[in-house]
Design a protein around this motif. Structure first.
Motif, mmCIF file in Angstrom:
data_model
loop_
_atom_site.group_PDB
_atom_site.id
_atom_site.type_symbol
_atom_site.label_atom_id
_atom_site.label_comp_id
_atom_site.label_asym_id
_atom_site.label_seq_id
_atom_site.Cartn_x
_atom_site.Cartn_y
_atom_site.Cartn_z
ATOM 1 N N ILE A 1 12.418 1.739 -2.293
ATOM 2 C CA ILE A 1 11.389 2.117 -1.332
ATOM 3 C C ILE A 1 10.657 3.349 -1.861
ATOM 4 C CG2 ILE A 1 10.921 2.874 1.029
ATOM 5 C CD1 ILE A 1 13.543 1.457 1.856
ATOM 6 N N ALA A 2 9.372 3.204 -2.093
ATOM 7 C CA ALA A 2 8.560 4.321 -2.578
ATOM 8 C C ALA A 2 8.105 5.190 -1.408
ATOM 9 C CB ALA A 2 7.342 3.803 -3.337
ATOM 10 N N GLU A 3 7.983 6.490 -1.651
ATOM 11 C CA GLU A 3 7.450 7.372 -0.615
ATOM 12 C C GLU A 3 6.009 6.981 -0.305
ATOM 13 O OE1 GLU A 3 6.642 12.111 0.341
ATOM 14 O OE2 GLU A 3 7.644 11.513 -1.526
ATOM 15 N N GLY A 4 5.696 6.839 0.991
ATOM 16 C CA GLY A 4 4.361 6.462 1.415
ATOM 17 C C GLY A 4 4.139 4.967 1.514
ATOM 18 N N LEU A 5 5.168 4.180 1.172
ATOM 19 C CA LEU A 5 5.025 2.721 1.230
ATOM 20 C C LEU A 5 4.816 2.269 2.674
ATOM 21 C CD1 LEU A 5 5.137 0.063 -0.396
ATOM 22 C CD2 LEU A 5 7.592 -0.029 0.155
ATOM 23 N N MET B 1 0.840 -1.198 0.000
ATOM 24 C CA MET B 1 0.000 0.000 0.000
ATOM 25 C C MET B 1 0.873 1.244 0.000
ATOM 26 S SD MET B 1 -2.592 1.356 2.973
ATOM 27 C CE MET B 1 -3.412 2.942 2.784
ATOM 28 N N ILE B 2 0.466 2.223 -0.762
ATOM 29 C CA ILE B 2 1.081 3.546 -0.734
ATOM 30 C C ILE B 2 0.089 4.515 -0.096
ATOM 31 C CG2 ILE B 2 2.031 5.436 -2.105
ATOM 32 C CD1 ILE B 2 3.768 3.015 -2.305
ATOM 33 N N ILE B 3 0.483 5.135 0.998
ATOM 34 C CA ILE B 3 -0.364 6.141 1.648
ATOM 35 C C ILE B 3 -0.477 7.363 0.730
ATOM 36 C CG2 ILE B 3 -0.422 7.844 3.505
ATOM 37 C CD1 ILE B 3 -1.295 5.267 4.571
ATOM 38 N N LYS B 4 -1.709 7.770 0.445
ATOM 39 C CA LYS B 4 -1.923 8.901 -0.458
ATOM 40 C C LYS B 4 -2.673 10.058 0.193
ATOM 41 C CE LYS B 4 -1.890 5.968 -4.573
ATOM 42 N NZ LYS B 4 -2.660 5.461 -5.735
ATOM 43 N N THR B 5 -3.342 9.810 1.331
ATOM 44 C CA THR B 5 -4.112 10.869 1.973
ATOM 45 C C THR B 5 -3.856 10.880 3.476
ATOM 46 O OG1 THR B 5 -6.059 9.501 2.453
ATOM 47 C CG2 THR B 5 -5.942 10.525 0.263
ATOM 48 N N ASP B 6 -4.108 12.013 4.094
ATOM 49 C CA ASP B 6 -3.989 12.121 5.547
ATOM 50 C C ASP B 6 -4.991 11.205 6.238
ATOM 51 O OD1 ASP B 6 -1.980 13.991 5.291
ATOM 52 O OD2 ASP B 6 -3.308 15.722 5.545
ATOM 53 N N VAL C 1 15.349 2.748 6.423
ATOM 54 C CA VAL C 1 14.225 3.067 5.543
ATOM 55 C C VAL C 1 14.227 4.546 5.158
ATOM 56 C CG1 VAL C 1 11.701 3.186 5.381
ATOM 57 C CG2 VAL C 1 12.794 1.207 6.463
ATOM 58 N N ARG C 2 14.229 4.799 3.856
ATOM 59 C CA ARG C 2 14.041 6.153 3.340
ATOM 60 C C ARG C 2 13.571 6.050 1.898
ATOM 61 N NH1 ARG C 2 19.391 5.037 2.976
ATOM 62 N NH2 ARG C 2 20.490 5.674 1.080
ATOM 63 N N PRO C 3 12.668 6.930 1.474
ATOM 64 C CA PRO C 3 12.171 6.873 0.094
ATOM 65 C C PRO C 3 13.310 6.982 -0.913
ATOM 66 C CG PRO C 3 10.804 8.320 1.419
ATOM 67 C CD PRO C 3 11.995 7.975 2.259
ATOM 68 N N ILE D 1 5.436 0.269 9.534
ATOM 69 C CA ILE D 1 5.977 1.612 9.312
ATOM 70 C C ILE D 1 5.487 2.185 7.990
ATOM 71 C CG2 ILE D 1 8.057 1.003 10.616
ATOM 72 C CD1 ILE D 1 9.502 1.137 7.841
ATOM 73 N N VAL D 2 5.647 3.504 7.875
ATOM 74 C CA VAL D 2 5.402 4.209 6.617
ATOM 75 C C VAL D 2 6.688 4.933 6.241
ATOM 76 C CG1 VAL D 2 3.992 5.909 5.413
ATOM 77 C CG2 VAL D 2 2.999 4.595 7.300
ATOM 78 N N ALA D 3 7.135 4.772 5.007
ATOM 79 C CA ALA D 3 8.331 5.464 4.528
ATOM 80 C C ALA D 3 7.952 6.886 4.115
ATOM 81 C CB ALA D 3 8.937 4.714 3.348
ATOM 82 N N THR D 4 8.517 7.888 4.800
ATOM 83 C CA THR D 4 8.226 9.288 4.473
ATOM 84 C C THR D 4 9.531 10.056 4.266
ATOM 85 O OG1 THR D 4 8.291 10.315 6.675
ATOM 86 C CG2 THR D 4 6.287 9.090 6.101
ATOM 87 N N LYS D 5 9.420 11.244 3.679
ATOM 88 C CA LYS D 5 10.602 12.088 3.476
ATOM 89 C C LYS D 5 11.271 12.450 4.794
ATOM 90 C CE LYS D 5 9.070 14.260 -0.853
ATOM 91 N NZ LYS D 5 8.676 15.536 -1.514
#
Length: 251
Positions: free
Chosen positions: A192-196, A1-6, A136-138, A237-241
């Motif tokens: 690793i994609a951002e939001g993964l 899953m990629i997180i796309k919204t708050d 972990v980092r995008p 976890i969620v990978a974020t900037k």
């Protein structure tokens, strides 16, 4: 899953908190004399009161709300009449769903008194997990996670179970991008994609290299091969900037 919204992120954090609260309640009750069934009932009650559903039950019709593995068992132990004894090594694994999103976490606990080597294994199992999370980092290779954990394990003279992997999670218990090795794997070429959203869950062992079926009559419970005490620690976890965001915290 990629997180796309708050909204997705908040829902993910909500089910992550519920999993953490269930795990904390089970760990707080862990003592000699309690059965794994009684521990499972505690976790099930926390999930139900929060309006969450057991992920292994929803996904696989698993015969328990949680997975509880003791001593020789590495993963997917079925709750039942087994009585916890002094000196046992117990893994608690809680995953659940609410509002369409899943989270997953686990931790291992040594029931005193235990040998110093077992205390160290638990301490270092947790360190191995955090070593992977810090990688972990995008934009970084997914292989960085397994490489970091592998270096930690080798430096501290442990082995890693190499057929139980981390995994994507979110709209299902096992979501895209599928399995993620928590050991060095030269064939792992993804980024690793951002939001993964995924788990980090190394299985650190005093000699084990694979997980195999415990008994032909038990389609769930896995043990170490060769036989060796093994711990698992896991967060979602969620990978974020800004770095990895751990959602399976009690809040």
């Amino acid at each position: 899953m990629i997180i796309k919204t708050d909204e997705e992120l908040e829902k993910l954090k909500a089910i992550g908190r519920i999993c953490a609260q269930a795990l904390d309640a089970m760990a707080g009750a862990l003592r000699p004399g309690i059965t794994t069934q009684e521990l499972d009932e505690i976790g099930a009650r926390v999930l139900a009161e929060a309006g969450a559903r057991s992920a292994p039950q929803v996904t696989y019709e698993f015969p328990g709300a949680t997975c509880i593995s003791v001593n020789e068992e590495v993963a997917h132990g079925i709750p039942g009449p087994r009585v916890i004894q002094p000196g046992d090594l117990v893994n608690l694994d809680v995953s659940a769903e609410k509002d369409g999103l899943f989270a997953d976490m686990g931790a291992s606990y040594a029931v005193a008194p235990v040998a110093k080597a077992v205390e160290n294994l638990c301490r270092d199992g947790r360190k191995a997990m955090w070593t992977g999370i810090r990688a972990v980092r995008p934009g970084a290779p997914l292989a960085d996670i397994g490489n970091a954990i592998g270096k930690f394990a080798e430096k501290n003279r442990y082995t890693l179970i190499r057929n139980l992997a981390s995994h994507g999670i979110g709209y299902s218990l096992h979501d895209e991008p599928g399995e993620i090795p928590t050991w060095p794997d030269r064939s792992e070429r993804r980024q690793i994609a951002e939001g993964l959203v995924f788990t980090v869950e190394p299985f650190l062992s005093l000699g084990g290299r694979n997980a195999v079926e415990k008994d032909p009559d038990d389609e769930w419970t896995l043990v170490s091969e060769p036989p060796a005490l093994t711990v698992q620690y896991e967060h979602t976890i969620v990978a974020t900037k800004r770095g990895p965001v751990v959602v399976t915290l009690p809040g």
